[in-house]
Enzyme design. Structure first.
Site, PDB file in Angstrom:
ATOM      1  N   GLU A   1      53.368  70.392  49.134  1.00 30.59           N
ATOM      2  CA  GLU A   1      53.350  69.887  47.756  1.00 30.59           C
ATOM      3  C   GLU A   1      52.451  68.654  47.725  1.00 30.59           C
ATOM      4  O   GLU A   1      52.202  68.035  48.771  1.00 30.59           O
ATOM      5  CB  GLU A   1      54.772  69.500  47.335  1.00 30.59           C
ATOM      6  CG  GLU A   1      55.793  70.618  47.440  1.00 30.59           C
ATOM      7  CD  GLU A   1      55.465  71.808  46.553  1.00 30.59           C
ATOM      8  OE1 GLU A   1      55.276  71.630  45.357  1.00 30.59           O
ATOM      9  OE2 GLU A   1      55.379  72.930  47.081  1.00 30.59           O
TER      10      GLU A   1
ATOM     11  N   LYS B   1      64.825  76.678  46.508  1.00 35.91           N
ATOM     12  CA  LYS B   1      64.718  78.133  46.687  1.00 35.91           C
ATOM     13  C   LYS B   1      66.089  78.746  47.016  1.00 35.91           C
ATOM     14  O   LYS B   1      66.407  79.844  46.564  1.00 35.91           O
ATOM     15  CB  LYS B   1      63.679  78.433  47.767  1.00 35.91           C
ATOM     16  CG  LYS B   1      62.263  78.043  47.291  1.00 35.91           C
ATOM     17  CD  LYS B   1      61.263  77.925  48.423  1.00 35.91           C
ATOM     18  CE  LYS B   1      59.895  77.518  47.904  1.00 35.91           C
ATOM     19  NZ  LYS B   1      58.959  77.121  48.962  1.00 35.91           N
TER      20      LYS B   1
ATOM     21  N   GLY C   1      50.280  79.393  49.614  1.00 29.95           N
ATOM     22  CA  GLY C   1      48.853  79.736  49.612  1.00 29.95           C
ATOM     23  C   GLY C   1      48.432  80.331  48.286  1.00 29.95           C
ATOM     24  O   GLY C   1      49.236  80.940  47.570  1.00 29.95           O
TER      25      GLY C   1
END
Ligand code: HSE
Length: 425
Positions: A192, A207, A304
């Site tokens: 980040e 998550k 990515g």
């Protein structure tokens, strides 16, 4: 004439740029499967951001005011890839209130404000998909929605932060320091913009919150579970764990039983025979235990540009398909707000315990504390430089007992330099 869905994209960073490319590359395939052409029409960027070259190449309009997108009747779907809470949250609510469907990759926002966003989407009869928010390119959320319908998930755990997995791999394999491996992860675009959330386990915890909603239909809150990252982790512990037959991985875990849900994020010792142990660098893996299928694992790039963007564009394609089929709008998943949490005395595990003693007296004190707390341990390392380092593997103990032991060491001013759970195979 072919039907078009026009997209307003919020953010043109690593993932946003990927979305532009993936839409362009897959436009013909999406048209042939859905009968709908997806077109990125407008992109919101900050004033002063120089994005003219890519805008000219792909033929979209750059805007600086969110209302140029949300008030445009031609825009059907808003894609939010800005990250963080504000202004992303206000922009998404604005989009729903203007009847735009939304696709987002923003785990921070969905984990913390999911309820408000989901209910606003429902009130406005809009789709709200966020597959890319967990494990980047791995299609894990929709898999749980669609492919576990006739099954019951009991446990979900895995490596869901690419940055820390990259760092742990590089530290061990290339003998890099914590700082150098973090710098490399930032340069490669996995971390980040402020990597605090990555290294402190917060990104993985966001998550875990989302995975819990999909796996158990329960709404885990950040304050409901213990979150520990890999900040300052010592290469000596990674190496010793390896000699003992384990790989250290940052594991996000959530499990459900009659006693309730237990979740945590922490670096854990993963036995080398476990499939998660072989996941290297920025790759992610999500392991599911369920009553029907048994054990299954989903593996792929967790961060990515193109993998994450592909997941975003897949959400767009699902919306296009459902619109083409004139389907009723339904939420991505249904989850109730109440969660039943397990108590610390109902959860147990074995632990790797590394201690630092300043002098012989403290070493003796360690033996006394182990006896007094009735903690059966196996000593796996003892060495002395200026100070003493002692490393043990414990028997199975409850989390309540673990906390009691840590407290006793603290009281005796013995430094617990590391305490990591050993993942059961
Ligand atoms: N910083 C995140 C990671 C990006 O390293 O996994 C993907 O969510």
């Amino acid at each position: 004439m072919e039907k078009r869905l026009k997209i307003g994209l919020l953010g043109l960073g690593v993932v946003g740029t990927g979305v532009i490319k993936v839409v362009a590359q897959n436009s013909a395939k999406i048209l042939s499967t859905t009968g709908i052409k997806l077109e990125v029409a407008k992109v919101l960027v900050r004033v002063g951001e120089d994005k003219k070259t890519i805008a000219d190449e792909y033929g979209f309009t750059l805007v600086h005011d969110i209302n140029d997108i949300t008030s445009d009747p031609e825009i059907d779907i808003v894609v939010e890839v800005m990250g963080k809470i504000e202004p992303a949250k206000s922009f998404i609510l604005n989009a729903f209130n203007n009847k735009k469907h939304v696709v987002s990759a923003n785990k921070d926002l969905i984990a913390q404000y999911g309820n408000e966003l989901v209910s606003t989407a429902q009130q406005n009869d809009c789709y709200f998909y966020y597959e890319a928010s967990v494990a980047g390119g791995i299609p894990i959320l929709r898999t749980m929605v669609n492919s576990f319908l006739a099954d019951e998930i009991t446990e979900v755990f895995g490596i869901v932060n690419g940055t820390t997995n990259y760092m742990l791999t590089q530290m061990l394999e290339n003998h890099l320091s914590y700082e150098t491996s973090l710098k490399q992860a930032q340069e490669l675009g996995f971390a980040e913009s402020d990597p605090t959330n990555d290294v402190d386990g917060i990104d993985a915890a966001y998550k875990a919150v989302i995975l819990t909603r999909f796996a158990f239909k329960q709404d885990l809150k950040m304050q409901d579970f213990s979150i520990k990252g890999i900040r300052g982790i010592d290469l000596a512990d990674l190496e010793l764990a390896q000699q003992l037959g384990y790989e250290v991985k940052l594991i996000a875990q959530t499990k459900n039983s009659n006693n309730g849900v237990y979740a945590d994020v922490a670096p854990k010792l993963v036995p080398k025979f476990h499939p998660l142990a072989s996941i290297r660098n920025e790759l992610n893996g999500v392991f599911i235990k369920s009553l029907g299928i048994g054990e299954s694992m989903f593996y792929g790039p967790g961060a990515g540009s193109i993998p994450t963007a592909t997941s975003v564009v897949n959400d767009l394609t699902v919306i296009a398909q459902r619109i083409a089929e004139k389907r009723q709008v339904t939420p991505f998943t249904n989850y109730q707000e109440q969660i039943k949490l397990q108590k610390a005395n109902a959860v147990s595990g074995r632990f790797y315990l590394a201690l630092k003693a300043e002098n012989e007296e403290q070493v003796t004190k360690i033996a006394t504390i182990l006896a007094e707390t009735d903690l059966a341990v196996e000593l796996v390392e003892q060495n002395q430089t200026e100070t003493f380092r002692l490393v043990y593997l414990t028997q199975k103990i409850t989390l309540e007992k673990r906390d009691k032991v840590i407290k006793a060491f603290r009281k005796a001013e013995v430094e617990v330099t590391q305490m990591m759970e050993i993942l059961e195979g």
